[in-house]
Write a protein that holds these residues in place. Structure first.
Motif, PDB file in Angstrom:
ATOM      1  N   GLY B  75       0.872  -1.135  -0.014  1.00 45.97           N
ATOM      2  CA  GLY B  75      -0.059  -0.111  -0.107  1.00 45.97           C
ATOM      3  C   GLY B  75       0.750   1.315  -0.061  1.00 45.97           C
ATOM      4  O   GLY B  75       2.039   1.108  -0.375  1.00 45.97           O
ATOM      5  N   ILE B  76       0.217   2.464   0.239  1.00 45.32           N
ATOM      6  CA  ILE B  76       1.088   3.652   0.090  1.00 45.32           C
ATOM      7  C   ILE B  76       1.631   3.726   1.379  1.00 45.32           C
ATOM      8  O   ILE B  76       1.485   3.659   2.589  1.00 45.32           O
ATOM      9  N   HIS B  77       3.057   4.097   0.932  1.00 45.04           N
ATOM     10  CA  HIS B  77       4.150   4.127   1.887  1.00 45.04           C
ATOM     11  C   HIS B  77       4.606   5.633   2.202  1.00 45.04           C
ATOM     12  O   HIS B  77       4.919   5.758   3.541  1.00 45.04           O
ATOM     13  N   HIS B  78       4.646   6.273   1.225  1.00 43.73           N
ATOM     14  CA  HIS B  78       5.188   7.590   1.625  1.00 43.73           C
ATOM     15  C   HIS B  78       4.593   8.804   0.584  1.00 43.73           C
ATOM     16  O   HIS B  78       4.292   8.366  -0.298  1.00 43.73           O
ATOM     17  N   VAL B  79       4.610   9.913   1.095  1.00 41.26           N
ATOM     18  CA  VAL B  79       4.204  11.159  -0.082  1.00 41.26           C
ATOM     19  C   VAL B  79       5.431  12.116   0.051  1.00 41.26           C
ATOM     20  O   VAL B  79       5.935  12.308   1.039  1.00 41.26           O
ATOM     21  N   ALA B  80       5.868  12.675  -1.238  1.00 40.10           N
ATOM     22  CA  ALA B  80       7.140  13.368  -1.368  1.00 40.10           C
ATOM     23  C   ALA B  80       6.749  14.387  -1.957  1.00 40.10           C
ATOM     24  O   ALA B  80       5.829  14.754  -2.923  1.00 40.10           O
ATOM     25  N   PHE B  81       7.351  15.679  -1.426  1.00 46.64           N
ATOM     26  CA  PHE B  81       6.984  17.088  -1.942  1.00 46.64           C
ATOM     27  C   PHE B  81       8.322  17.741  -2.530  1.00 46.64           C
ATOM     28  O   PHE B  81       9.433  17.183  -1.585  1.00 46.64           O
ATOM     29  N   GLU B  82       8.131  18.473  -3.443  1.00 46.43           N
ATOM     30  CA  GLU B  82       9.368  19.058  -4.125  1.00 46.43           C
ATOM     31  C   GLU B  82       9.615  20.331  -3.289  1.00 46.43           C
ATOM     32  O   GLU B  82       8.469  21.065  -2.944  1.00 46.43           O
ATOM     33  N   VAL B  83      10.716  20.679  -3.016  1.00 47.65           N
ATOM     34  CA  VAL B  83      11.146  21.676  -2.508  1.00 47.65           C
ATOM     35  C   VAL B  83      12.294  22.332  -3.148  1.00 47.65           C
ATOM     36  O   VAL B  83      13.209  21.836  -3.853  1.00 47.65           O
ATOM     37  N   ALA B  84      12.575  23.836  -2.887  1.00 45.72           N
ATOM     38  CA  ALA B  84      13.581  24.595  -3.651  1.00 45.72           C
ATOM     39  C   ALA B  84      14.941  24.461  -2.994  1.00 45.72           C
ATOM     40  O   ALA B  84      15.997  24.251  -3.585  1.00 45.72           O
ATOM     41  N   ASP B  85      14.741  24.510  -1.708  1.00 44.84           N
ATOM     42  CA  ASP B  85      16.159  24.347  -0.969  1.00 44.84           C
ATOM     43  C   ASP B  85      16.045  23.258   0.197  1.00 44.84           C
ATOM     44  O   ASP B  85      15.341  23.780   1.228  1.00 44.84           O
ATOM     45  N   ILE B  86      16.464  22.020  -0.048  1.00 45.46           N
ATOM     46  CA  ILE B  86      16.087  21.077   0.961  1.00 45.46           C
ATOM     47  C   ILE B  86      16.738  21.272   2.577  1.00 45.46           C
ATOM     48  O   ILE B  86      15.904  20.990   3.512  1.00 45.46           O
ATOM     49  N   ARG B  87      17.864  21.764   2.365  1.00 46.00           N
ATOM     50  CA  ARG B  87      18.614  22.117   3.942  1.00 46.00           C
ATOM     51  C   ARG B  87      17.637  23.033   4.695  1.00 46.00           C
ATOM     52  O   ARG B  87      17.439  22.994   5.913  1.00 46.00           O
ATOM     53  N   ALA B  88      17.353  24.177   3.876  1.00 45.72           N
ATOM     54  CA  ALA B  88      16.453  25.234   4.498  1.00 45.72           C
ATOM     55  C   ALA B  88      15.096  24.661   4.909  1.00 45.72           C
ATOM     56  O   ALA B  88      14.822  25.096   6.214  1.00 45.72           O
ATOM     57  N   GLU B  89      14.551  23.904   4.157  1.00 50.31           N
ATOM     58  CA  GLU B  89      13.206  23.224   4.792  1.00 50.31           C
ATOM     59  C   GLU B  89      13.641  22.376   5.849  1.00 50.31           C
ATOM     60  O   GLU B  89      12.667  22.325   6.783  1.00 50.31           O
ATOM     61  N   MET B  90      14.478  21.451   5.863  1.00 50.41           N
ATOM     62  CA  MET B  90      14.966  21.015   7.188  1.00 50.41           C
ATOM     63  C   MET B  90      15.070  21.366   8.423  1.00 50.41           C
ATOM     64  O   MET B  90      14.740  21.125   9.346  1.00 50.41           O
ATOM     65  N   GLN B  91      15.536  22.662   8.122  1.00 46.28           N
ATOM     66  CA  GLN B  91      15.750  23.454   9.399  1.00 46.28           C
ATOM     67  C   GLN B  91      14.740  24.395   9.688  1.00 46.28           C
ATOM     68  O   GLN B  91      14.210  24.033  10.959  1.00 46.28           O
ATOM     69  N   ARG B  92      13.678  24.544   8.905  1.00 49.63           N
ATOM     70  CA  ARG B  92      12.451  25.054   8.960  1.00 49.63           C
ATOM     71  C   ARG B  92      11.470  24.121   9.986  1.00 49.63           C
ATOM     72  O   ARG B  92      10.882  24.369  10.885  1.00 49.63           O
ATOM     73  N   LEU B  93      11.602  22.919   9.368  1.00 53.34           N
ATOM     74  CA  LEU B  93      10.734  21.854  10.037  1.00 53.34           C
ATOM     75  C   LEU B  93      11.233  21.502  11.403  1.00 53.34           C
ATOM     76  O   LEU B  93      10.296  21.294  12.418  1.00 53.34           O
ATOM     77  N   SER B  94      12.655  21.433  11.516  1.00 58.40           N
ATOM     78  CA  SER B  94      12.884  21.049  12.775  1.00 58.40           C
ATOM     79  C   SER B  94      12.548  22.179  13.897  1.00 58.40           C
ATOM     80  O   SER B  94      12.054  21.851  14.948  1.00 58.40           O
TER      81      SER B  94
END
Lengths: 136, 136
Positions: B75-94
């Motif tokens: 079944g469905i395992h994950h959903v993926a979203f495109e981001v422009a700057d993955i490191r900046a998004e990781m920091q934002r989410l943290s």
């Protein structure tokens, strides 16, 4: 054939709390809330490019969403694809051996005709087909 | 913020059989197959509008996909979203309180840098962020 991935449906326990959580996650606020009496759900929508995220909260203990959460917990509930002609697609899928959960399209959220494919015939995935209703 | 729903990842037991099943379902054939050694998976991709469907078969019994299927079935395992700057998004989410599954982006399928958010902090959904690698 399916035109595009229209939305991803996610089952949540509390729509207000989930709206806040997904706004922090996605970086955008939900843009509408809609109650779908026929499905016994309250939904909210987020835009993420072409596809939407639809959060679903049960509005009744007998809602399919309440049963889903009881069994599997919160998480991805279904994936919906836009089609141009829902009746033609339902016929195509039946003839390909897929088991449809409804024999006729029904009115869903977001001004669409919808129907569902049984996950047992679709690799464990609950698949929704939807066709936008164009006002006459 | 996330740019768009880039793909939906679906765990399957047998990639050849699933490729045939999803071709019948979606009405299109898969357009590529790719092995991702770091994740111990063999993947295939289908185009459905802007978003893709990624099927994932474990290439090793220790693969996260093998464990997922053992526990929850296909079944469905994950959903993926495109981001422009993955490191900046990781920091934002943290900073928003989301628990990241990796501290550094890693090389995923489809020529992308990827990272994952723990489903426990994201409403039961395994969320992938991905950023396309642009060749220099």
């Amino acid at each position: 054939m399916f035109l595009n991935l229209e939305h991803l449906g996610i089952a949540v326990k509390n729509l207000d709390e989930a709206n806040a959580l997904y706004a922090r996650l996605l970086g955008v606020e939900h843009y509408k809330i809609e109650e779908v009496a026929s499905e016994k759900v309250k939904t909210s929508f987020f835009k993420t490019g072409e596809a939407k995220i639809e959060l679903l909260e049960a509005s009744d203990p007998e809602s399919p969403i309440a049963k889903f959460i009881e069994k599997k917990g919160e998480g991805i509930h279904h994936v919906a694809f836009e089609v141009a002609d829902i009746r033609a697609e339902m016929q195509r899928l039946s003839s390909e051996g897929f088991q449809m959960l409804n024999t006729e399209p029904k009115l869903g959220a977001d001004n669409k005709l919808v129907c569902f494919v049984h996950p047992k015939s679709a690799g464990g995935v609950l698949v929704e087909l939807c066709q936008s209703i164009i006002p006459e």
